[in-house]
Design a protein around this motif. Sequence first.
Motif, short mmCIF file in Angstrom:
data_model
loop_
_atom_site.label_atom_id
_atom_site.label_comp_id
_atom_site.label_asym_id
_atom_site.label_seq_id
_atom_site.Cartn_x
_atom_site.Cartn_y
_atom_site.Cartn_z
N SER A 109 0.81 -1.23 0.00
CA SER A 109 0.00 0.00 0.00
C SER A 109 0.84 1.27 0.00
O SER A 109 0.29 2.37 -0.07
CB SER A 109 -0.92 0.01 1.23
N LEU A 110 2.17 1.11 0.05
CA LEU A 110 3.02 2.31 0.19
C LEU A 110 3.49 2.79 -1.17
O LEU A 110 4.61 2.56 -1.60
CB LEU A 110 4.22 2.00 1.11
N HIS A 111 2.56 3.48 -1.91
CA HIS A 111 2.94 4.05 -3.21
C HIS A 111 2.11 5.32 -3.45
O HIS A 111 1.01 5.50 -2.91
CB HIS A 111 2.72 3.04 -4.34
N SER A 112 2.65 6.18 -4.27
CA SER A 112 1.98 7.45 -4.58
C SER A 112 1.06 7.27 -5.78
O SER A 112 1.06 6.23 -6.44
CB SER A 112 3.02 8.53 -4.87
N SER A 113 0.28 8.30 -6.06
CA SER A 113 -0.47 8.34 -7.32
C SER A 113 0.48 8.74 -8.45
O SER A 113 1.60 9.22 -8.19
CB SER A 113 -1.60 9.37 -7.20
N PRO A 114 0.09 8.55 -9.72
CA PRO A 114 0.97 8.97 -10.83
C PRO A 114 1.33 10.45 -10.71
O PRO A 114 0.46 11.31 -10.60
CB PRO A 114 0.14 8.70 -12.08
N GLY A 115 2.62 10.73 -10.68
CA GLY A 115 3.10 12.10 -10.54
C GLY A 115 2.95 12.63 -9.13
O GLY A 115 3.15 13.83 -8.91
N GLY A 116 2.56 11.78 -8.15
CA GLY A 116 2.32 12.24 -6.80
C GLY A 116 3.54 12.12 -5.90
O GLY A 116 4.66 11.81 -6.34
N CYS A 117 3.36 12.31 -4.58
CA CYS A 117 4.46 12.37 -3.62
C CYS A 117 4.23 11.39 -2.47
O CYS A 117 3.08 11.10 -2.12
CB CYS A 117 4.60 13.78 -3.04
N LEU A 118 5.34 10.89 -1.90
CA LEU A 118 5.34 10.13 -0.66
C LEU A 118 6.13 10.92 0.38
O LEU A 118 7.14 11.56 0.08
CB LEU A 118 5.98 8.76 -0.84
N SER A 119 5.65 10.85 1.65
CA SER A 119 6.40 11.47 2.74
C SER A 119 6.38 10.53 3.94
O SER A 119 5.48 9.69 4.07
CB SER A 119 5.81 12.84 3.11
N LEU A 120 7.38 10.71 4.81
CA LEU A 120 7.54 9.82 5.97
C LEU A 120 7.99 10.66 7.15
O LEU A 120 8.84 11.57 7.00
CB LEU A 120 8.57 8.73 5.65
N THR A 121 7.42 10.38 8.33
CA THR A 121 7.86 11.04 9.57
C THR A 121 8.17 9.99 10.61
O THR A 121 7.55 8.91 10.66
CB THR A 121 6.77 12.00 10.11
N PHE A 122 9.17 10.29 11.48
CA PHE A 122 9.54 9.39 12.57
C PHE A 122 9.68 10.23 13.83
O PHE A 122 10.32 11.29 13.82
CB PHE A 122 10.86 8.68 12.29
N GLU A 123 9.06 9.76 14.94
CA GLU A 123 9.16 10.45 16.22
C GLU A 123 9.33 9.41 17.33
O GLU A 123 8.63 8.38 17.33
CB GLU A 123 7.91 11.30 16.49
N ALA A 124 10.22 9.71 18.28
CA ALA A 124 10.43 8.85 19.46
C ALA A 124 10.17 9.69 20.71
O ALA A 124 10.45 10.89 20.72
CB ALA A 124 11.85 8.29 19.48
N ASP A 125 9.66 9.02 21.77
CA ASP A 125 9.38 9.79 22.98
C ASP A 125 10.62 9.85 23.86
O ASP A 125 11.75 9.58 23.39
CB ASP A 125 8.18 9.19 23.72
N PHE A 126 10.47 10.11 25.16
CA PHE A 126 11.61 10.45 26.02
C PHE A 126 12.44 9.26 26.43
O PHE A 126 13.60 9.38 26.80
CB PHE A 126 11.11 11.19 27.27
N SER A 127 11.89 8.02 26.47
CA SER A 127 12.71 6.91 26.98
C SER A 127 12.22 5.58 26.43
O SER A 127 11.08 5.45 26.02
CB SER A 127 12.66 6.87 28.52
N ASN A 128 13.13 4.62 26.46
CA ASN A 128 12.80 3.25 26.08
C ASN A 128 13.37 2.32 27.16
O ASN A 128 14.47 2.54 27.68
CB ASN A 128 13.42 2.87 24.74
N THR A 129 12.67 1.27 27.48
CA THR A 129 13.16 0.32 28.48
C THR A 129 14.29 -0.52 27.92
O THR A 129 15.11 -1.07 28.67
CB THR A 129 12.03 -0.60 28.95
N GLU A 130 14.34 -0.63 26.62
CA GLU A 130 15.45 -1.33 25.96
C GLU A 130 15.77 -0.63 24.67
O GLU A 130 14.96 0.17 24.15
CB GLU A 130 15.06 -2.80 25.69
N ARG A 131 16.93 -0.90 24.11
CA ARG A 131 17.38 -0.20 22.91
C ARG A 131 16.76 -0.86 21.68
O ARG A 131 16.80 -2.08 21.54
CB ARG A 131 18.91 -0.24 22.83
N HIS A 132 16.20 -0.03 20.73
CA HIS A 132 15.60 -0.49 19.48
C HIS A 132 16.39 0.07 18.32
O HIS A 132 16.85 1.22 18.34
CB HIS A 132 14.14 -0.06 19.37
N THR A 133 16.53 -0.76 17.27
CA THR A 133 17.38 -0.37 16.14
C THR A 133 16.72 0.62 15.18
O THR A 133 17.39 1.31 14.41
CB THR A 133 17.80 -1.62 15.35
N GLY A 134 15.38 0.71 15.16
CA GLY A 134 14.70 1.67 14.27
C GLY A 134 14.13 1.00 13.03
O GLY A 134 13.66 -0.13 13.07
#
Length: 682
Positions: A109-134
């Motif tokens: 499902s991750l595709h644009s329309s013909p001639g269209g655009c894709l964008s992506l955002t990533f946000e993390a909060d203040f802490s994690n109980t363990e380390r995640h690679t992303g």
Amino acid sequence: MQDSQSSSSLTMIVLCVCVFLLPACFSHPLAGWVSSPGHPGGYEPHSEMMWERCAPAGHILTLSIIHLDLEESYQCENDAVKVFADSLLLKTLCGSMSTEQLQSRVNPSLHSSPGGCLSLTFEADFSNTERHTGFRAFYTVQDVDECWHSDLKCSHFCQNYIGGYSCSCKPGYHLSEDRHTCIVNCTEERFGSGVLTPPGSPGPYYENAHCSYTLTVDEGEQLILSFIGEFDVESRDGRCVDSLTIKTDSATFGPFCGQEAPAPINTAARRIKVLFRTDQGGTNQGFSLSYNTKLMECPGIVTANSILSPQKRVYTKGDTVTVQCVTGYSVDSATKKTFESTCLRSGKWSPVYSCELVDCGIPEIKEPDLIALTEEDPLTTYKQNISFRCLSEHYKLHGHDSFTCNASGQWETIEHLLSPQVDLPRCIPVCGMNKQPFSAGRVFGGEDAKLGQIPWQLLTKQPNRGGASLISDRWAITAAHVVVGQETKTLMFYGGMIDGLDQNAVKMETEKIIIHPGYKVENPHQTNYDNDIALVRMSARVPLSTNIMPVCLPEKSNGPVMEAKLGTVSGFGGTSKNPLRSRYLQYGHVKEYSEVPCFDTTLKVTDNMFCAGGDEGVDTCKGDSGGPLIIPVLGRGSQETPYRLKGIVSWGPAECGDKNFKGYYTKVENYLDWIRETMETN
């Protein structure tokens, strides 16, 4: 780590080779990687990023996430990556997913329309109980196959190329201006005889055809059309889907369709157009149209609404006919009914005039303030009717009120009793009607009249005080001795009142004073009151109302003047209280006396006079001269028996109110011809 970088470089090289034909003006890379901050070592608290790419025209942008390892949370409210297509949210991701899960559940499902655009955002909060690679994802720009995915379909063939597509047509067709529809533009000119078939014949004719064939023959010849063989033009539910139409300068034949061939057509033209139109589908076989020539013939009609003489089956060059408009029609709205016309080599008549419906027009109304048409905008052509009405209730229509427009363009009465040239009706005043309050008043020594009771009574004060009677809205009648010597002067008469000093009385200036030619004045003293009658024409139409209306003229009688009836005499003359004059209008009832003379007098009594008086001293007096004597007696008038003027107060004894003496009145019925002739000629 080194293997991963080598693999990435190789993939980029392959992609670059595959898309080298993309426009050079596209400023972003055609493929690449996007990953979270610190990947694969892990992202820090409060990490965030944003990424966006757009595809060129005819292409789409796809995103494939190959690694996902984020903090798991309810509805991804802690750490999350969000993917958008043209600002529309496609996915919100958190937690961990395998490559297989990503490939099956997320990436499609991750595709644009013909001639269209894709964008992506990533946000993390203040802490994690363990380390995640992303996360890590790979984006590519891919060509779109519009021939399969576009709504703009080609009507025949579609060729896809990188960044776009094009349409093409079968042989015999070409692309229209929309660059998608294949049409046939079969414009052709032909001369002489031949057979015409639609494009594609033999076999089904072409779709989207816009054919225009011009067929021409020599001057003096005309085209004769006939359909040969099969006729099959698409129709549906009795309506033409495809159509065949034949046009000349003066006529249109068709449109034709279905499976029944039209009858032969004598076009009466040396130049015609054959128009053939088809839609986008169908397998119909079309037609074969044979066109041949023959000598030009003129049609059997020169102009509409006419007949020809002589009548012939065929008219050819040089034939001359008389064209006669049918009843109710004339040449170009004139009174002319016929004209001659000759058949020319071109197959046309000359000259040609129109036979148009006769129009009598709106008749000219001479007194538009009194009379009007019943309808505001009536039809005035042949056989149409008009009628008239009076604008005031104090007038009535005189003459025929309804007329019909005849074939000669003249108005005539519906009854056809008169000649076609008929005088229009006139609105004449209603006469002899009044308000009916009644009391036993008297002139000499009498009581006051009521307002509107004697609406025809007029009064003049200078130079001689006297009365008069209104007999139309322009004319009054009085005694000649009241106005004698004033013929060249302007007098003032007053009406519509019962008080001689009423400031609101209707004032009437005289325009003409006409004394009867038989009236003679003998000086120094008047010794003869024969023909004591005069007509007065006012300078303007008198405004009629219930308080001022004319009295009717009498009818001729063979017996007594007053027909053995009581009458009423009125005036502003002397009374028992004031023998010289009365301020208020008085009236009294009198009867006719046959004894002659009514009193001892040396004056001559003639047949133009009659004697009348009342009981108990009812009499006219000085200042009443010229006033009316009417029958029936006041209070007895009606629509059937209106009040009529039988006498004009003329002369009497020196003393008023003597019951033994009566007064003399001018006999109005003796002067009816003179009255009417004078009013008509002045």
